[in-house]
Design an enzyme around this catalytic site. Sequence first.
Site, mmCIF file in Angstrom:
data_model
loop_
_atom_site.group_PDB
_atom_site.id
_atom_site.type_symbol
_atom_site.label_atom_id
_atom_site.label_comp_id
_atom_site.label_asym_id
_atom_site.label_seq_id
_atom_site.Cartn_x
_atom_site.Cartn_y
_atom_site.Cartn_z
ATOM 1 C CD GLN A 1 -2.664 -1.305 2.532
ATOM 2 O OE1 GLN A 1 -2.511 -0.513 3.449
ATOM 3 N NE2 GLN A 1 -3.482 -2.344 2.631
ATOM 4 C CG HIS B 1 -2.434 -0.811 7.706
ATOM 5 N ND1 HIS B 1 -2.796 -1.573 8.784
ATOM 6 C CD2 HIS B 1 -3.232 -1.213 6.680
ATOM 7 C CE1 HIS B 1 -3.777 -2.387 8.442
ATOM 8 N NE2 HIS B 1 -4.048 -2.188 7.161
ATOM 9 C CD GLU C 1 -13.362 3.270 14.862
ATOM 10 O OE1 GLU C 1 -13.341 2.271 15.587
ATOM 11 O OE2 GLU C 1 -12.748 4.343 15.158
ATOM 12 C CE1 TYR D 1 -11.077 10.040 17.725
ATOM 13 C CE2 TYR D 1 -8.750 10.494 18.091
ATOM 14 C CZ TYR D 1 -10.049 10.929 17.967
ATOM 15 O OH TYR D 1 -10.335 12.278 18.078
ATOM 16 C CE1 TYR E 1 -9.179 -7.474 6.491
ATOM 17 C CE2 TYR E 1 -7.133 -7.362 7.753
ATOM 18 C CZ TYR E 1 -8.142 -6.734 7.041
ATOM 19 O OH TYR E 1 -8.133 -5.360 6.904
#
Length: 374
Positions: A91, A155, A249, A259, A270
């Site tokens: 990513q 991420h 979220e 958070y 997963y």
Amino acid sequence: MKKITLVSLSVISFLSFSCDAQVKSNDIALKDEVKNYTLETVASDIAIPWGMTWLPDGTMLVTEKSGVLYHVKNGAKTEIKNVPKVYTRGQGGLLDIVLHPNYAKNGWIYMTFASDEGEGTGGHTKLIRAKLLDGSLTQIESLYKATPNTTKGQHFGSRIVFDNDGYLYFSIGERGEHFVNPQDIKRDGGKIYRLNDDGTIPKDNPFVGQTGAKEAIYTYGNRNPQGMAKNPVTGKIWAHEHGPQGGDEINIIKKGANYGWPVVTYGIDYDGTTISKQNEKPGIEKPIYYWLPSIAPSGMTFVTGDKYPDWKGHLLVGSLKFQYLELLKLKENEVIGRQKIATDIGRVRNVAQGPDGYIYMGVEGKGIVKIIPN
């Protein structure tokens, strides 16, 4: 061979069942789109358009994840030269881009990307600023580089936004180390950061002066925020982040707030296993909305102006998983309605409102698509 096949099918069936079994009770119904618009491609053949912003002359700068920065004018793409080396893995790649709020006077452009600079093998998210001169980046300044590098491919974040006071916020995901990084303010990853526009740390950041803390951190316990936007009414910064399997979220960013990831989550892992049995806990911020199952959100913008009367004052979020744009109807900080926009458009990587008032989407494999009301 048959035994292996049967085991594989059993695993697939289990995962499918786990995903299908994720149901959010009393959720807001997602309405089908009302197609009162047409779509126009304004820049084509961009594999993964991640960030986009507009120069004062109305032309666009678009980042492509592989490391190319495009200047888009009248539908034609020109590659900007002297883009820093980008670490492309999973990513990671060339990520977000924004202009300084006072760009017309100072010319600063801000970008995030995965970089292999610094300690450790692999890469991590970096923030820079630069100026654009004769089709090339110049005066490149490094503002923040997360450490340590890692070869994990997930991420990296990342989005950038300025608030009304001129502070810069940017996000970095937890880099696949969810039991290590997000809850530790001495480590990068799983955080939203706040800096002055020159990269220095504001004196009132929440962890300034704490021994060993990364003082640029503004919030923690974030998983992988890939959408941030300033609420035009309140001036507050809103962010959304990917959950695991379930539990994406939307949060309103608060100074020093936790958070929750992975201490609390609305999702599961997963492989169908439990990450946490808690989805609420004292001292941890609750989201204003969460998705179950996940939509894989990416990009986010508030709609202002009068070109889209039914959308004005509400929030648009892209869905990578379901390949549409989701309109979230708001009543102050509460989500009261949901509707599909641009159904089956493709994997929506970003969405933004241009200075002309029109909504633009970055769609994987297509490019930049403009929504034109009928």
